[in-house]
Write an enzyme that holds these catalytic residues in place. Structure first.
Site: not given
Ligand SMILES: N[C@@H](CCC[C@H](N)C(=O)O)C(=O)O
Length: 300
Positions: A96, A240
């Site tokens: 993340c 993200c």
């Molecule tokens: N939902 C993603 C993991 C989280 C990603 C995050 N919000 C970021 O900032 O990279 C997954 O399940 O791969």
């Protein structure tokens, strides 16, 4: 000890990176049991504290001793702090990007680390960070995100529309769609409420989906684009970090570039991504907004 049964109350911090928000739990010796149901309840915006995800702050060696990790990830030492990341639905993800910025801010601001450059452990491996500035509330952090690997193409259905995109591995899986002629207004109008439908054969473990406007040069000659994201295990989020790196890799590739820099506006703010043939960086803000204590029995 389950998260719910800590007799004296469990302390937490609430933070976000470009409004991708997290519950941060300090658990140096990895004593907490984070089962998926409990994490989902904590991240629920009505039942719990509310967040897109949870960051457990633990020593990597302690997580190995407790069996949370099978072994030390590549490049991560037993004494390094490890970001044990969970999505809001309780599922575990490999990485993340926004979480690493918030995690690094937390360990620096609380004095768990007393340097401005250090390594954060993640399931995707070591993620070196630079803290450019910090105080108790705000920080500016760069994360070395590793190589964003292109892995063919796929499609996603959102409502009645099909978007082609690039499969990109940033430690976790992404479908990054750079949509020709998409304006910022078109992007803002995309309706994610019914979710996204990806090809299960292309993404056996699911994927995060990004829609990006084609980059344009701003007045200073810097490339700029806007993005929205629908995250695996969460839903639409305001940012993200891994998705921003994946989208930049795909956008530069579409321009015939294997290196370059892109500023990206997302609903939660703005970050800068740099792609090199041998790696990538994500630079942006972090905010630690509140401290709290979970009351024993909060989950009943
Ligand atoms: N939902 C993603 C993991 C989280 C990603 C995050 N919000 C970021 O900032 O990279 C997954 O399940 O791969």
């Amino acid at each position: 000890m389950r998260v719910s049964s800590h007799q004296s109350g469990l302390r937490f911090v609430k933070g976000h990176g470009t409004q991708n928000d997290f519950v941060v739990l300090a658990d140096p010796a990895a004593e907490l049991t984070l089962d998926a149901e409990m994490v989902a309840a904590l991240c629920d915006r009505q039942r719990g504290i509310g967040a897109d995800g949870l960051l457990r702050v633990a020593r990597t060696g302690a997580l190995v001793e407790r069996g949370v990790l099978d072994a030390l990830p590549d490049g991560v030492a037993a004494d390094d702090w490890f970001m044990d990341y969970r999505n809001g639905d309780g599922s575990i993800a490999e990485m993340c990007g926004n979480g690493v910025r918030v995690f690094a801010h937390y360990v620096r601001a609380t004095g768990l680390v007393d340097a401005d450059t250090f390594t954060v452990g993640s399931r995707a491996g070591a993620r070196p960070v630079i803290i450019h500035s910090f105080d108790d509330v705000h920080a500016e952090v760069t994360v070395e995100m590793g190589v964003a690997r292109l892995d063919g193409t796929s499609v996603v259905r959102i409502g009645d529309d099909i978007y082609p995109g690039a499969k990109v591995d940033v430690g976790n899986p992404h479908l990054a769609c750079v949509v020709a002629d998409l304006t910022a207004d078109d992007l803002a109008a995309v309706d994610f409420t019914a979710g996204v439908v990806i090809e299960p054969g292309d993404f056996p473990n699911g994927a995060n989906v990004e829609l990006l406007t084609p980059p344009v040069e701003d007045a200073d000659g810097c490339l700029y684009a806007r993005m929205r994201v629908f995250e695996r295990g969460v839903g639409e989020t305001r940012s993200c970090g891994t998705g921003l790196v994946a989208a930049t890799r795909a956008a530069l590739d579409a321009r015939g570039q294997d290196a370059g820099e892109l500023r990206i506006g997302i609903p939660g703010g703005e970050v800068t991504v740099t792609i090199r043939p041998d790696g990538s960086t994500l630079r942006g803000p972090s905010a630690l907004v509140a401290d709290g204590v979970l009351r024993p029995g909060w989950d009943r």
